[in-house]
Design a protein around this motif. Structure first.
Motif, mmCIF file in Angstrom:
data_model
loop_
_atom_site.group_PDB
_atom_site.id
_atom_site.type_symbol
_atom_site.label_atom_id
_atom_site.label_comp_id
_atom_site.label_asym_id
_atom_site.label_seq_id
_atom_site.Cartn_x
_atom_site.Cartn_y
_atom_site.Cartn_z
ATOM 1 N N PRO A 109 0.816 -1.224 0.000
ATOM 2 C CA PRO A 109 0.000 0.000 0.000
ATOM 3 C C PRO A 109 0.844 1.266 0.000
ATOM 4 O O PRO A 109 2.006 1.273 0.432
ATOM 5 N N GLU A 112 0.127 7.225 3.752
ATOM 6 C CA GLU A 112 -1.047 8.103 3.872
ATOM 7 C C GLU A 112 -0.916 9.402 3.076
ATOM 8 O O GLU A 112 -1.861 9.777 2.372
ATOM 9 N N VAL A 204 -9.405 2.726 -1.120
ATOM 10 C CA VAL A 204 -9.253 1.708 -0.076
ATOM 11 C C VAL A 204 -8.141 0.739 -0.467
ATOM 12 O O VAL A 204 -7.288 0.375 0.357
ATOM 13 N N TYR A 205 -8.133 0.334 -1.723
ATOM 14 C CA TYR A 205 -7.088 -0.564 -2.220
ATOM 15 C C TYR A 205 -5.712 0.093 -2.105
ATOM 16 O O TYR A 205 -4.739 -0.541 -1.680
ATOM 17 N N ALA A 207 -4.710 2.277 -0.034
ATOM 18 C CA ALA A 207 -4.306 2.453 1.363
ATOM 19 C C ALA A 207 -4.077 1.141 2.100
ATOM 20 O O ALA A 207 -3.308 1.098 3.068
ATOM 21 N N THR A 208 -4.729 0.052 1.658
ATOM 22 C CA THR A 208 -4.678 -1.202 2.416
ATOM 23 C C THR A 208 -4.149 -2.386 1.623
ATOM 24 O O THR A 208 -3.812 -3.423 2.209
ATOM 25 N N GLN A 210 -6.056 -4.055 -0.503
ATOM 26 C CA GLN A 210 -7.202 -4.880 -0.885
ATOM 27 C C GLN A 210 -8.433 -3.989 -1.015
ATOM 28 O O GLN A 210 -8.500 -2.907 -0.445
ATOM 29 N N ASN A 235 -15.414 -3.060 4.192
ATOM 30 C CA ASN A 235 -14.398 -3.259 5.223
ATOM 31 C C ASN A 235 -13.342 -2.170 5.061
ATOM 32 O O ASN A 235 -12.600 -2.151 4.073
ATOM 33 N N ASP A 237 -10.966 -1.483 7.462
ATOM 34 C CA ASP A 237 -9.843 -1.719 8.376
ATOM 35 C C ASP A 237 -8.535 -1.389 7.676
ATOM 36 O O ASP A 237 -8.272 -1.837 6.552
ATOM 37 N N GLY A 238 -7.706 -0.617 8.347
ATOM 38 C CA GLY A 238 -6.413 -0.242 7.785
ATOM 39 C C GLY A 238 -6.435 1.055 7.005
ATOM 40 O O GLY A 238 -5.372 1.580 6.646
ATOM 41 N N VAL A 239 -7.626 1.616 6.727
ATOM 42 C CA VAL A 239 -7.721 2.907 6.042
ATOM 43 C C VAL A 239 -7.319 4.005 7.024
ATOM 44 O O VAL A 239 -7.737 3.987 8.187
#
Length: 519
Positions: A109, A112, A204-205, A207-208, A210, A235, A237-239
């Motif tokens: 990823p 930020e 999202v992809y 940043a994470t 997936q 989902n 999570d991780g963003v």
């Protein structure tokens, strides 16, 4: 990027094929070039698609739609196959950059700050698409190129006018599982709100690693993804925490509850995501990767470029593979195994950016494609007896609408774009005249045009290639940078009309036709 083998043609549509860039569901993508050495991505269409009833009409319509979008984040069409030709093909300017999908798969990823910068740039890209009355309809990681100056949103193969819902295969789902909107998954139709949903899924992809409806280390089918998109919550999570609220609103099931790209851009700006900062956010590894790709492409294109032969002046193609021309220069002997360049996996190709008036640090720069050699210098014209015909001599004038509706930041807001082209008989390599542009800025009335001395570079059957060997502001009292080296292609479209082009990347708002000015 892979070198060609015996199964690849030497040229398509008069454009020499230099290497294989990739292969997808629609067909193959090749590295090619224009006669002046401008790199191209030439995409071919598989024969089975071309045989479908109505495909040719849809193909032409979608190319026209793509060419309606002119922005720093989208790509211009250079050329495409005429009606009835097989195989069908599309040529766009080539950008040597990895896709977001390829990069994340290989390196993980993005950090930020890079995700925020990417988000702002892609919002700008989609806003330009939507303001042109289009919806992209296939925003996904493989359709985002991580270019050096800005990310590019590519592949308008299924883009269409937002108000037009007729041109879709019956029962077909348009888009890519995992990134398409619920309304696309359930009904097959989507507009600008669907692009906003897909944009959020792509971020999202980024940043994470997936998508918002994928689970780590699982094997899943397209049907499972479509079900989750329609019925389950994303989902995140991780963003990064700062992005969660923005992306969740964009991923709303109801398209009417999603913000517009303009609203998303405003939210991102408050978080620190602004357009124009992308070059400062490039990871060091990406900088190195871009340099390698650019060197590979430049080496192939430079090796293939050669002076236009005298035969081409009379109408014979310099790229005719049967003549042993440049179209076969990069192909190894027939039957030899395909060789991959620099051990690299095949990578995505795309078009280039339309020339625009860009405001930066108070200085306005007119940007055009510039033909340079590997050292950065402009190639010297080769000696030839080819000359500008006497029928071209005279003064030609035209006016375009300018760019009165742009944002005034990434492009100057102008209300008139007048061009006067004066030509006189000249041989190749000699000065053939000058071009004077007068471009008025909305509000201030400032003159933003340039005056250029033109050298004759190439002579074709119905068109000429000119290079601006000198350039200065038309109004020398204004603060304006006018770079020399711009390449212009001018086509004789009638006895008293010229078509003004720049290999498919004419400045936004410029005239497309010049008319002979008779005293």
């Amino acid at each position: 990027m892979e070198l060609l083998d015996g199964s690849d043609p030497g040229a398509i549509g008069g454009y020499p094929l230099l290497a294989l860039l990739g292969e997808g569901g629609m067909g193959r993508v090749y590295l090619s070039r224009t006669v002046s050495g401008r790199p191209l991505a030439l995409k071919t269409v598989r024969a089975e698609f071309g045989r479908e009833p109505g495909f040719e009409e849809r193909f032409a319509r979608e190319i026209r739609n793509s060419d309606r979008v002119r922005s720093p984040w989208t790509t211009a069409v250079v050329d495409y196959s005429p009606a009835g030709q097989r195989p069908q093909w599309l040529a766009t300017e080539y950008v040597a950059a990895p896709s977001l999908g390829e990069w994340v798969q290989r390196h993980g990823p993005l950090a930020e700050p890079s995700v925020l910068a990417l988000a702002a740039e892609l919002c700008g890209a989609l806003r330009a698409v939507h303001e042109a009355g289009l919806a992209h309809r296939d925003v996904k990681p493989s359709n985002v190129l991580l270019g050096r100056r800005s990310p590019l949103l590519i592949d308008f193969g299924i883009a269409r006018a937002t108000e037009d819902s007729r041109h879709t295969r019956t029962g077909g789902v348009i888009g890519s599982p995992g990134y398409l909107a619920p309304e696309q998954a359930s009904a097959g139709g989507s507009g600008a709100p669907g692009d906003v949903f897909s944009l959020a899924a792509v971020l999202v992809y980024a940043a994470t690693g997936q998508g918002p409806f994928s689970h780590p280390d699982e094997e899943f089918s397209a049907a499972v993804l479509l079900y989750r998109i329609v019925h389950e919550e994303p989902n995140l999570d991780g963003v990064p925490a700062a992005l969660v609220s923005v992306l969740r609103s964009c991923l709303a099931k109801n398209p009417q509850r999603r913000p517009s790209t303009g609203a998303v851009g405003a939210l991102l700006e408050r978080l620190g995501g602004r357009t124009g900062i992308w070059p400062q956010m490039l990871p060091e590894a990406l900088e190195r990767d871009l340099a390698v790709r650019e060197d590979e492409a430049h080496a192939l294109v430079s090796a293939a470029v050669r002076p236009l032969p005298v035969a081409a002046v009379s109408g014979e193609s310099e790229d005719d593979p049967a003549s042993g021309g440049a179209g076969t220069a990069a192909a190894p002997a027939a039957g030899s195994p395909r060789r991959r360049l620099a051990g690299r996996t095949a990578w995505t190709a795309a078009g280039g950016i339309a020339a625009v008036l860009i405001a930066a640090a108070g200085t306005l720069v007119v940007q055009h494609f510039s033909g340079k050699d590997a050292s950065g210098a402009t190639p010297s014209p080769s000696p030839t007896v080819a000359a500008l015909p006497a029928s071209w001599a005279g003064t030609w004038v035209g006016a375009g609408p300018g760019t009165p509706t742009v944002d005034g930041l990434t492009q100057a807001r102008t209300d008139r774009f007048a061009v006067t082209l004066t030509l006189h008989p000249a041989r190749r390599g000699e000065l053939a005249g000058k071009q004077v542009s007068k471009v008025s800025e909305v509000g201030t009335g400032r003159e933003l045009g340039c005056t250029e001395a033109l050298q004759l570079r190439e002579v074709r059957r119905t068109s000429m290639v000119f290079e601006a060997v000198t350039s200065h502001p038309t109004d020398q009292s204004t603060v304006l940078t006018c770079p020399k080296g711009n390449i212009y292609v001018v086509t004789m479209t009638g006895r008293d009309t010229l078509g003004l082009e720049a290999e498919g990347a004419q400045s936004a708002g410029a005239p497309s036709t010049l008319t002979r000015n008779r005293p």
